[in-house]
Design an enzyme around this catalytic site. Sequence first.
Site, mmCIF file in Angstrom:
data_model
loop_
_atom_site.group_PDB
_atom_site.id
_atom_site.type_symbol
_atom_site.label_atom_id
_atom_site.label_comp_id
_atom_site.label_asym_id
_atom_site.label_seq_id
_atom_site.Cartn_x
_atom_site.Cartn_y
_atom_site.Cartn_z
ATOM 1 N N GLY A 1 13.708 7.475 2.488
ATOM 2 C CA GLY A 1 13.395 8.737 1.832
ATOM 3 C C GLY A 1 12.566 9.610 2.755
ATOM 4 N N GLN B 1 7.136 16.388 5.269
ATOM 5 C CA GLN B 1 6.912 15.379 6.314
ATOM 6 C C GLN B 1 7.453 15.824 7.665
ATOM 7 O OE1 GLN B 1 8.472 12.072 3.602
ATOM 8 N NE2 GLN B 1 7.054 11.000 4.956
ATOM 9 N N CYS C 1 5.592 4.257 4.272
ATOM 10 C CA CYS C 1 5.833 5.694 4.405
ATOM 11 C C CYS C 1 5.967 6.045 5.877
ATOM 12 C CB CYS C 1 4.664 6.454 3.782
ATOM 13 S SG CYS C 1 4.831 8.242 3.849
ATOM 14 N N LEU C 2 6.940 6.894 6.184
ATOM 15 C CA LEU C 2 7.130 7.311 7.570
ATOM 16 C C LEU C 2 5.941 8.106 8.091
ATOM 17 C CD1 LEU C 2 10.910 8.295 7.384
ATOM 18 C CD2 LEU C 2 9.905 6.158 8.231
ATOM 19 N N HIS D 1 7.727 8.400 -5.158
ATOM 20 C CA HIS D 1 6.999 8.403 -3.882
ATOM 21 C C HIS D 1 7.241 9.720 -3.146
ATOM 22 C CE1 HIS D 1 5.700 6.468 0.041
ATOM 23 N NE2 HIS D 1 6.399 7.506 0.473
ATOM 24 N N GLU D 2 8.498 10.118 -3.009
ATOM 25 C CA GLU D 2 8.828 11.346 -2.278
ATOM 26 C C GLU D 2 8.335 12.582 -3.023
ATOM 27 O OE1 GLU D 2 9.627 11.148 0.749
ATOM 28 O OE2 GLU D 2 10.135 9.019 0.692
ATOM 29 N N HIS E 1 4.824 13.519 -2.270
ATOM 30 C CA HIS E 1 4.660 14.331 -1.058
ATOM 31 C C HIS E 1 4.699 15.826 -1.378
ATOM 32 C CE1 HIS E 1 4.532 11.411 2.158
ATOM 33 N NE2 HIS E 1 5.594 10.782 1.673
#
Length: 178
Positions: free
Chosen positions: A46, A51, A99-100, A141-142, A145
């Site tokens: 994701g 991000q 997470c990235l 989660h996304e 952000h």
Amino acid sequence: MAILPIIETPDPRLRTISTPVEAIDADLQRLIDDMFDTMYDAPGIGLAAIQVGVPKRVLVIDLQEPDQESGEAIRNPTVFINPQILEGSEEHSVYQEGCLSVPDQYAEVERPATVRASWMDRNGVIHEEQLSGLLATCLQHEMDHLEGILFIDHLSRLKRDMLLKKLTKARKDNAKAA
């Protein structure tokens, strides 16, 4: 299509609240394609537009679940534009999240097990569905952000501080090795 740089904590841009998408145009389509390329390259499942430095309410998800027979990952890219959670279940589930933007760090996070969500796809078609399992967790989660929230914000102060210290140490170790 391009691989975009992923913003990492503690970059303050990750705390930006993203604005709604007003129009689905060629620039947005290019951003979506670049986000998928970036997510697959990372690799991740994701990615939110913030991000990659774009404060728009856009996210991409592909759980890349394995085929039953071959075991090969099957791509199922999904675009969520202006997503909303309409309802979350009282039942919760716990997933080991990463997470990235917080590379190579993982922690258990508790979230509603199922959610009713609405969103627009890349063609402007509105969807409303009940999501569960990893997809529900990933969407939540996304979507965090989009509000300037990271998964580490769901942890106790002690766990968050320990995780951030590990991240700082890993960055120092990587810098020395380079």
